[in-house]
Scaffold this active site. Structure first.
Site, PDB file in Angstrom:
ATOM      1  N   CYS A   1       7.487 -23.185 -15.148  1.00 15.15           N
ATOM      2  CA  CYS A   1       6.201 -23.755 -14.741  1.00 15.15           C
ATOM      3  C   CYS A   1       6.379 -24.281 -13.326  1.00 15.15           C
ATOM      4  O   CYS A   1       7.498 -24.474 -12.861  1.00 15.15           O
ATOM      5  CB  CYS A   1       5.807 -24.925 -15.638  1.00 15.15           C
TER       6      CYS A   1
ATOM      7  N   ARG B   1       5.642 -18.971 -10.646  1.00 19.04           N
ATOM      8  CA  ARG B   1       6.481 -19.559 -11.691  1.00 19.04           C
ATOM      9  C   ARG B   1       5.817 -19.546 -13.069  1.00 19.04           C
ATOM     10  O   ARG B   1       6.462 -19.807 -14.077  1.00 19.04           O
ATOM     11  CB  ARG B   1       6.827 -21.009 -11.333  1.00 19.04           C
TER      12      ARG B   1
ATOM     13  N   TRP C   1       3.613 -21.775 -17.674  1.00 22.26           N
ATOM     14  CA  TRP C   1       4.043 -20.597 -18.434  1.00 22.26           C
ATOM     15  C   TRP C   1       4.388 -21.156 -19.807  1.00 22.26           C
ATOM     16  O   TRP C   1       5.384 -21.856 -19.968  1.00 22.26           O
ATOM     17  CB  TRP C   1       5.258 -19.967 -17.762  1.00 22.26           C
TER      18      TRP C   1
ATOM     19  N   ASN D   1       8.108 -29.232 -16.572  1.00 22.81           N
ATOM     20  CA  ASN D   1       8.606 -27.862 -16.590  1.00 22.81           C
ATOM     21  C   ASN D   1       9.877 -27.868 -17.426  1.00 22.81           C
ATOM     22  O   ASN D   1      10.821 -28.567 -17.079  1.00 22.81           O
ATOM     23  CB  ASN D   1       8.894 -27.435 -15.129  1.00 22.81           C
ATOM     24  N   GLY D   2       9.901 -27.112 -18.528  1.00 22.94           N
ATOM     25  CA  GLY D   2      11.100 -27.082 -19.364  1.00 22.94           C
ATOM     26  C   GLY D   2      10.736 -27.158 -20.831  1.00 22.94           C
ATOM     27  O   GLY D   2       9.584 -26.898 -21.214  1.00 22.94           O
TER      28      GLY D   2
ATOM     29  N   GLU E   1      16.289   0.365 -13.551  1.00 18.30           N
ATOM     30  CA  GLU E   1      15.501  -0.534 -12.713  1.00 18.30           C
ATOM     31  C   GLU E   1      14.102   0.052 -12.454  1.00 18.30           C
ATOM     32  O   GLU E   1      13.108  -0.669 -12.490  1.00 18.30           O
ATOM     33  CB  GLU E   1      16.257  -0.797 -11.402  1.00 18.30           C
TER      34      GLU E   1
ATOM     35  N   LYS F   1      10.613  -1.759 -13.505  1.00 15.68           N
ATOM     36  CA  LYS F   1       9.529  -2.060 -12.541  1.00 15.68           C
ATOM     37  C   LYS F   1       8.201  -1.543 -13.062  1.00 15.68           C
ATOM     38  O   LYS F   1       7.187  -2.226 -12.985  1.00 15.68           O
ATOM     39  CB  LYS F   1       9.797  -1.412 -11.172  1.00 15.68           C
TER      40      LYS F   1
ATOM     41  N   GLU G   1       6.949  -3.636 -16.200  1.00 19.30           N
ATOM     42  CA  GLU G   1       6.527  -5.028 -16.029  1.00 19.30           C
ATOM     43  C   GLU G   1       5.246  -5.171 -15.234  1.00 19.30           C
ATOM     44  O   GLU G   1       4.500  -6.112 -15.458  1.00 19.30           O
ATOM     45  CB  GLU G   1       7.658  -5.893 -15.453  1.00 19.30           C
TER      46      GLU G   1
ATOM     47  N   HIS H   1      20.788  13.659 -26.439  1.00 18.94           N
ATOM     48  CA  HIS H   1      21.203  12.982 -27.670  1.00 18.94           C
ATOM     49  C   HIS H   1      20.048  12.223 -28.314  1.00 18.94           C
ATOM     50  O   HIS H   1      20.268  11.311 -29.094  1.00 18.94           O
ATOM     51  CB  HIS H   1      22.380  12.043 -27.388  1.00 18.94           C
TER      52      HIS H   1
ATOM     53  N   LYS I   1       8.461 -15.933 -12.678  1.00 16.98           N
ATOM     54  CA  LYS I   1       9.496 -15.544 -11.725  1.00 16.98           C
ATOM     55  C   LYS I   1      10.881 -16.037 -12.121  1.00 16.98           C
ATOM     56  O   LYS I   1      11.854 -15.310 -12.020  1.00 16.98           O
ATOM     57  CB  LYS I   1       9.117 -16.058 -10.340  1.00 16.98           C
TER      58      LYS I   1
HETATM   59  C1  F6R Z   1      12.356  -8.077 -12.895  1.00 20.03           C
HETATM   60  C2  F6R Z   1      12.681  -9.473 -12.753  1.00 20.03           C
HETATM   61  C3  F6R Z   1      13.480 -10.127 -13.815  1.00 20.03           C
HETATM   62  C4  F6R Z   1      14.613 -10.953 -13.172  1.00 20.03           C
HETATM   63  C5  F6R Z   1      15.375 -11.750 -14.234  1.00 20.03           C
HETATM   64  C6  F6R Z   1      16.548 -12.495 -13.642  1.00 20.03           C
HETATM   65  O1  F6R Z   1      11.618  -7.619 -11.814  1.00 20.03           O
HETATM   66  O2  F6R Z   1      12.310 -10.093 -11.806  1.00 20.03           O
HETATM   67  O3  F6R Z   1      13.992  -9.199 -14.715  1.00 20.03           O
HETATM   68  O4  F6R Z   1      15.457 -10.074 -12.502  1.00 20.03           O
HETATM   69  O5  F6R Z   1      14.509 -12.652 -14.846  1.00 20.03           O
HETATM   70  O6  F6R Z   1      16.117 -13.403 -12.682  1.00 20.03           O
HETATM   71  P1  F6R Z   1      17.119 -14.024 -11.637  1.00 20.03           P
HETATM   72  O7  F6R Z   1      17.610 -12.910 -10.775  1.00 20.03           O
HETATM   73  O8  F6R Z   1      16.297 -15.009 -10.877  1.00 20.03           O
HETATM   74  O9  F6R Z   1      18.233 -14.650 -12.413  1.00 20.03           O
END
Ligand code: F6R
Length: 617
Positions: free
Chosen positions: A2, A27, A75, A101-102, A490, A494, A497, A513, A612
């Site tokens: 948050c 966030r 969040w 936040n938490g 990756e 992308k 998400e 497989h 994030k």
């Molecule tokens: C994907 C993404 C998440 C972060 C993951 C780790 O685009 O952003 O999968 O990579 O939450 O976050 P960090 O790197 O901040 O530990």
């Protein structure tokens, strides 16, 4: 998870808090709220939805008056996103207000005790429990707000960053931190103070900030030095004031439609910043203090264990190939969330590399603490300077990518790979596992990567046209081999998400497989088929797909002939040595997911259900 903002001083608090919330929306963005002290009483507005929804609601509900206030963008953890569960929360008497936040893990027990003492609750949140606990402590012990917060937090199990004020004492904000970040911006001559989850909400007002450490709380009063104490033992802490490096331009969109697109295009600059001052090609050396200072440990390590989550975990997988290939050090790559709970075998001869953009990911942080408790040396690769992971690790290297605001990680990934490549090369040189001519070649190639990323970005329009064709697909497969297997993962992440299309990444040879059963004329398959590595094998995999009518979008090296003949679409990237191809092959996959998401009207920078930094388990 948050975002928290707050202000106390001489300006109108409302616009500062609202702007701050907009900057912190990365966030969390399922609800938002603000509370102000208007000179007589508190005025509060909160709503499910984004800060823009709050703006509309607040305009009808409250007058934006007052020089003291706190705000929140959420969040959800406890309680669904709705108006009632949104923060700020007030105590039963209506005197105290809080943003949090938490997670308070023992909130249920505390809530039952408070109910027995006559408290009732409007929301399903753990935060409302905390503010009522503070009120109860204040009443019972007849203490000031700061002391009440401290006593209450000593009864709490969990993680928090909080900001609290009392309408009967509107000259102070009390903040505290355990596991979730909080920064205090110090205005000129201490005439005003700002509070926020990161420094972005107050960057235009001050460049001086204090970042609270875990288990610290602060009492913020205008005109006074910020008083910081340890929550548990009450000892006073000397606040260290930091000079902020961030500027406003870095946290604005700079003419791009979305932060994600801006951050994709920033990669040439970001990668250059990552190796600047470290890759000294003319001298033929790589210099990274975190590595130099611990060279003996690195050289004597039995193995490297990489811990990370999400995109950072994918960067770790690329690093596994690089470290083993160049430096000949065995590497294991672990999801931090699994590692922390499975009693892993860790010895003092292991090196843990923790990778995290935010430096706040709860699982990665917990994995670090576990590894440290078993005597391992822990090295961090983080983007956010001064973050919890950067502080918790024994040594580390920042990626210097600059603030990443789009929730989907882009430049964080390529800069993490850059840092990890530099470390692998430095160790390879020290161990003598690469020849000096190969070493020089690698340095030269790495230095050329930003220019090559720029060239890869010129395919943007072409990728947009491909996106138009496949934007309505319901599934995608991403295939790659060797260094580009993690890039396939990756690319799929992308797309999932930000566009909500189901996508899976696979090592190309694994397709037969199982996943091959999914292939028909409706299945787009993105294949990374660059010229170095396992080109011929990937070409065979493409043929297997084509003979089952799959639609191939191939990422190839410029000048490719063979794949062009069989693939439905090709996207070219410049040539480089195999180990650095992930830095280039990633670019078209980022753009593909971006355009598809835009065409599907998805919220690219704030995809649903995501945040994030994941500061909860
Ligand atoms: C994907 C993404 C998440 C972060 C993951 C780790 O685009 O952003 O999968 O990579 O939450 O976050 P960090 O790197 O901040 O530990």
């Amino acid at each position: 998870m948050c975002g928290i903002t707050g202000y106390i001083g001489y300006r109108d608090a409302y616009p500062i808090i609202i702007n701050g919330l907009q900057r912190l929306e990365y966030r969390g963005y399922d609800s938002a709220g603000i509370v102000l002290y208007d000179g007589n009483d508190i005025v509060l507005s909160k709503t499910k939805g984004k800060v823009s929804d709050l703006l509309e609601k607040a305009a009808k509900e409250i007058s934006p008056k007052g020089n003291l206030g706190i705000g929140h963008t959420r969040w959800a953890t406890h309680g669904v996103p709705n108006d009632v569960n949104s923060h700020p929360h007030t105590s039963q008497s209506g005197n105290l207000v809080i943003v949090h936040n938490g997670i308070i893990e023992n909130y249920d027990t505390l809530k039952k005790e408070l109910i027995n003492r006559g408290y009732s609750f409007k929301s399903d949140t753990d935060t409302e429990v905390l503010i009522n606990l503070i009120e109860e402590v204040q009443k019972e012990n007849d203490v000031k707000l700061g002391k009440a917060v401290q006593i209450a937090l000593n009864q709490v199990i969990g993680a928090y960053a909080i900001a609290v004020f009392d309408k009967n004492k509107p000259d102070e904000i009390v903040v505290a931190r355990l596991g979730s970040p909080i920064a205090i911006g110090i205005g000129k001559d201490k005439k005003e103070f700002f509070v926020a989850s990161d420094a972005s909400p107050f960057i235009e007002y001050t460049k001086e900030a204090i970042y609270l450490e875990d288990e610290e709380m602060a009492i913020i009063r205008v005109g006074k030095k910020v008083k910081i104490r340890k929550i548990h033992d009450d000892s006073l802490v000397d606040a260290s004031v930091q000079k902020l490096q961030m500027n406003l331009e870095q946290i604005e969109k700079g003419g791009y439609e979305h932060f994600m697109l801006k951050e994709i295009y920033e990669q040439p600059r970001a990668i250059t910043d990552t190796y600047r001052g470290r890759l000294l090609r003319e001298d033929g050396i790589i210099k990274m203090m975190g590595v130099e200072d611990n060279m003996k440990k690195f050289l004597n390590a039995d193995r490297i264990i990489i811990v990370a989550c999400g995109t950072s975990w994918h960067a770790g997988l690329v690093a596994e190939y690089i470290f083993e290939d160049l430096a000949r050090i065995p590497v294991e790559v672990e999801y931090a969330s699994e590692f922390r709970y499975r009693n892993p075998v860790i010895t003092e001869n292991d090196i843990i590399i923790a990778i995290s953009q935010s430096g706040e990911t709860a699982d990665t942080l917990a994995a670090i603490k576990l590894a440290k408790s078993r005597g391992a040396f822990v090295f961090g690769v983080c983007n956010v300077v001064g973050s919890s992971i950067a502080r918790e690790t024994h040594a580390g290297a920042y990626t210097h990518a600059g603030p990443e605001i789009g929730v989907a990680s882009t430049k964080a990934f390529t800069t993490q790979i850059t840092v990890l490549s530099l470390i692998a090369l430095r160790l390879a040189r020290a161990k003598g596992t690469v020849s000096s001519s190969d070493y020089r070649y690698y340095l030269q190639e790495l230095e050329l990567i930003p220019e090559k990323v720029k060239m890869a970005l010129t395919s943007d329009d072409h990728i947009k046209k491909i996106s138009e064709i496949y934007k309505d697909a319901t599934n995608f497969l991403y295939l790659g081999r060797g260094y580009n297997f993690p890039v396939a993962l990756e690319g799929a992440l992308k797309l999932k998400e930000i566009s909500y299309i189901h996508a899976e990444g696979y090592p190309a040879a694994e397709m037969k497989h199982g996943p091959i059963a999914l292939i028909d004329e409706n299945m787009p398959i993105v294949v990374i088929a660059t010229s170095k590595g396992h080109y011929e094998k990937v070409v065979s995999n493409i043929q297997e797909i084509k003979s089952r009518s799959g639609q191939i979008i191939a990422v190839v090296t410029e000048g490719d002939v063979q794949v062009k003949e069989i693939a439905d679409h090709v996207i070219e990237i410049p040539e480089t040595n195999e180990g650095f191809t992930p830095l280039l092959t990633t670019i078209p996959l980022q753009l593909l997911s971006y355009h598809i998401a835009v065409m599907r009207n998805c919220n690219v920078d704030q995809p649903r259900n995501l945040a994030k930094s994941v500061t909860v388990e």
